[in-house]
Design a protein around this motif. Structure first.
Motif, PDB file in Angstrom:
ATOM      1  N   GLU A 149       0.818  -1.226   0.000  1.00 10.76           N
ATOM      2  CA  GLU A 149       0.000   0.000   0.000  1.00 10.76           C
ATOM      3  C   GLU A 149       0.849   1.273   0.000  1.00 10.76           C
ATOM      4  O   GLU A 149       0.396   2.310  -0.455  1.00 10.76           O
ATOM      5  N   LEU A 150       2.081   1.177   0.516  1.00 10.56           N
ATOM      6  CA  LEU A 150       2.865   2.400   0.686  1.00 10.56           C
ATOM      7  C   LEU A 150       4.175   2.460  -0.094  1.00 10.56           C
ATOM      8  O   LEU A 150       4.744   3.538  -0.238  1.00 10.56           O
ATOM      9  N   VAL A 151       4.660   1.341  -0.593  1.00 12.70           N
ATOM     10  CA  VAL A 151       5.905   1.374  -1.367  1.00 12.70           C
ATOM     11  C   VAL A 151       5.687   2.250  -2.601  1.00 12.70           C
ATOM     12  O   VAL A 151       4.699   2.106  -3.310  1.00 12.70           O
ATOM     13  N   GLU A 172      -2.571  17.166 -11.565  1.00 12.50           N
ATOM     14  CA  GLU A 172      -2.729  15.712 -11.473  1.00 12.50           C
ATOM     15  C   GLU A 172      -2.232  15.031 -12.736  1.00 12.50           C
ATOM     16  O   GLU A 172      -1.552  13.999 -12.678  1.00 12.50           O
ATOM     17  N   ALA A 173      -2.526  15.606 -13.903  1.00 11.31           N
ATOM     18  CA  ALA A 173      -2.069  15.033 -15.173  1.00 11.31           C
ATOM     19  C   ALA A 173      -0.543  15.039 -15.244  1.00 11.31           C
ATOM     20  O   ALA A 173       0.067  14.049 -15.664  1.00 11.31           O
ATOM     21  N   LEU A 174       0.067  16.134 -14.819  1.00 12.06           N
ATOM     22  CA  LEU A 174       1.536  16.219 -14.791  1.00 12.06           C
ATOM     23  C   LEU A 174       2.132  15.181 -13.845  1.00 12.06           C
ATOM     24  O   LEU A 174       3.080  14.480 -14.197  1.00 12.06           O
ATOM     25  N   LEU A 175       1.573  15.108 -12.648  1.00 13.40           N
ATOM     26  CA  LEU A 175       2.078  14.194 -11.618  1.00 13.40           C
ATOM     27  C   LEU A 175       2.002  12.750 -12.104  1.00 13.40           C
ATOM     28  O   LEU A 175       2.965  11.988 -12.002  1.00 13.40           O
ATOM     29  N   VAL A 176       0.852  12.375 -12.666  1.00 13.96           N
ATOM     30  CA  VAL A 176       0.665  10.992 -13.131  1.00 13.96           C
ATOM     31  C   VAL A 176       1.551  10.710 -14.349  1.00 13.96           C
ATOM     32  O   VAL A 176       2.069   9.600 -14.495  1.00 13.96           O
ATOM     33  N   ALA A 177       1.745  11.705 -15.209  1.00 15.20           N
ATOM     34  CA  ALA A 177       2.629  11.516 -16.366  1.00 15.20           C
ATOM     35  C   ALA A 177       4.056  11.227 -15.906  1.00 15.20           C
ATOM     36  O   ALA A 177       4.740  10.370 -16.463  1.00 15.20           O
ATOM     37  N   ASP A 178       4.506  11.947 -14.865  1.00 17.09           N
ATOM     38  CA  ASP A 178       5.860  11.738 -14.350  1.00 17.09           C
ATOM     39  C   ASP A 178       5.970  10.506 -13.451  1.00 17.09           C
ATOM     40  O   ASP A 178       7.048   9.942 -13.297  1.00 17.09           O
ATOM     41  N   PRO A 185       3.663   7.379 -13.313  1.00 21.35           N
ATOM     42  CA  PRO A 185       2.495   6.575 -13.716  1.00 21.35           C
ATOM     43  C   PRO A 185       2.093   5.504 -12.701  1.00 21.35           C
ATOM     44  O   PRO A 185       0.923   5.134 -12.619  1.00 21.35           O
ATOM     45  N   ASP A 186       3.055   5.051 -11.894  1.00 22.54           N
ATOM     46  CA  ASP A 186       2.759   4.011 -10.906  1.00 22.54           C
ATOM     47  C   ASP A 186       1.839   4.523  -9.789  1.00 22.54           C
ATOM     48  O   ASP A 186       1.275   3.722  -9.039  1.00 22.54           O
ATOM     49  N   ALA A 198      -0.884   6.414 -10.450  1.00 24.50           N
ATOM     50  CA  ALA A 198      -2.172   6.784 -11.067  1.00 24.50           C
ATOM     51  C   ALA A 198      -3.365   6.220 -10.305  1.00 24.50           C
ATOM     52  O   ALA A 198      -4.353   6.927 -10.067  1.00 24.50           O
ATOM     53  N   SER A 199      -3.280   4.971  -9.898  1.00 21.81           N
ATOM     54  CA  SER A 199      -4.441   4.344  -9.243  1.00 21.81           C
ATOM     55  C   SER A 199      -4.689   4.893  -7.842  1.00 21.81           C
ATOM     56  O   SER A 199      -5.785   4.739  -7.301  1.00 21.81           O
ATOM     57  N   SER A 200      -3.688   5.554  -7.261  1.00 16.87           N
ATOM     58  CA  SER A 200      -3.863   6.062  -5.894  1.00 16.87           C
ATOM     59  C   SER A 200      -4.297   7.524  -5.857  1.00 16.87           C
ATOM     60  O   SER A 200      -4.663   8.028  -4.799  1.00 16.87           O
ATOM     61  N   ARG A 201      -4.266   8.199  -6.977  1.00 21.38           N
ATOM     62  CA  ARG A 201      -4.607   9.617  -6.988  1.00 21.38           C
ATOM     63  C   ARG A 201      -6.109   9.793  -6.762  1.00 21.38           C
ATOM     64  O   ARG A 201      -6.924   9.031  -7.273  1.00 21.38           O
ATOM     65  N   GLY A 202      -6.454  10.793  -5.979  1.00 20.13           N
ATOM     66  CA  GLY A 202      -7.857  11.073  -5.692  1.00 20.13           C
ATOM     67  C   GLY A 202      -8.425  10.249  -4.546  1.00 20.13           C
ATOM     68  O   GLY A 202      -9.589  10.392  -4.191  1.00 20.13           O
ATOM     69  N   LYS A 203      -7.603   9.367  -3.982  1.00 23.79           N
ATOM     70  CA  LYS A 203      -8.032   8.556  -2.840  1.00 23.79           C
ATOM     71  C   LYS A 203      -7.044   8.790  -1.710  1.00 23.79           C
ATOM     72  O   LYS A 203      -5.856   8.554  -1.872  1.00 23.79           O
TER      73      LYS A 203
END
Length: 187
Positions: free
Chosen positions: A42-44, A160-166, A168-169, A171-176
């Motif tokens: 969950e945290l790595v 958020e788009a910038l962060l996930v682009a840089d 990508p691992d 992506a599934s945790s963003r917004g939660k």
């Protein structure tokens, strides 16, 4: 009478210091649980904000996590001499007008795990992190909500788009937002 009582008190203090010297981090169940949690799936690779009530605890945790091989750990409290704005930007670059590549190009090391006292609990944008741990529980529930509010904030779609682009691992945790509370023992 008073002198003999003083010597008894000093003997008790010596016994206490002797016991304290025997202490080893490997016997600290709470810090061992924290280390296992930070190494869990969950945290790595996630940004994690750890709050503790006391500066001494924050410094102790920093030493323990460094010794355990947890990378990217930094600690800040009211006595921290380093520039707090720098620490905040290195922990949460995207929501503080930078990106990870820009940090790297400036030779500044990004922080993955930030241990802080409540010196960081209000008015800061730390939502690059979506994971938070209360290593100890504040007696005031409003303070706990303020802590959670450091990472549970309005998200900016462009950032958020910038962060996930840089990264990508992540992506599934963003917004939660996930958070863990270390509760005191039942006794």
């Amino acid at each position: 009478e008073m002198l003999s009582e003083t010597f008894l008190d000093l003997d008790e203090l010596v016994r206490f210091v002797d016991e304290a010297r025997k202490f080893q981090v490997k016997h600290d169940d709470k810090v061992q649980k924290l280390i296992r949690l930070l190494q869990s799936s969950e945290l790595v690779g996630q940004k994690v904000l750890i709050f503790t009530e006391f500066a001494d605890t924050a410094r102790y945790l920093k030493r323990c996590l460094d010794d355990a091989g947890i990378h990217g750990v930094e600690q800040v409290d009211s006595a921290t001499k380093r520039n707090r704005a720098d620490v905040i930007q290195r922990f949460s670059p995207y929501y503080n007008r930078l990106t990870s590549p820009e940090l790297e190009s400036q030779g500044r090391k990004e922080i993955r795990v930030l241990i802080a006292t409540d010196v960081l609990s209000e008015g800061l944008n730390l939502q690059d992190a979506s994971r938070m741990i209360n290593y100890d529980i504040h007696w005031n529930p409003v303070r706990l909500m303020q802590r959670i509010g450091r990472v549970d904030r309005r998200m900016n779609p462009e950032l958020e788009a910038l962060l996930v682009a840089d990264h990508p691992d992540t992506a599934s945790s963003r917004g939660k937002v996930w958070f863990w509370n270390f509760l005191p023992p039942d006794e």
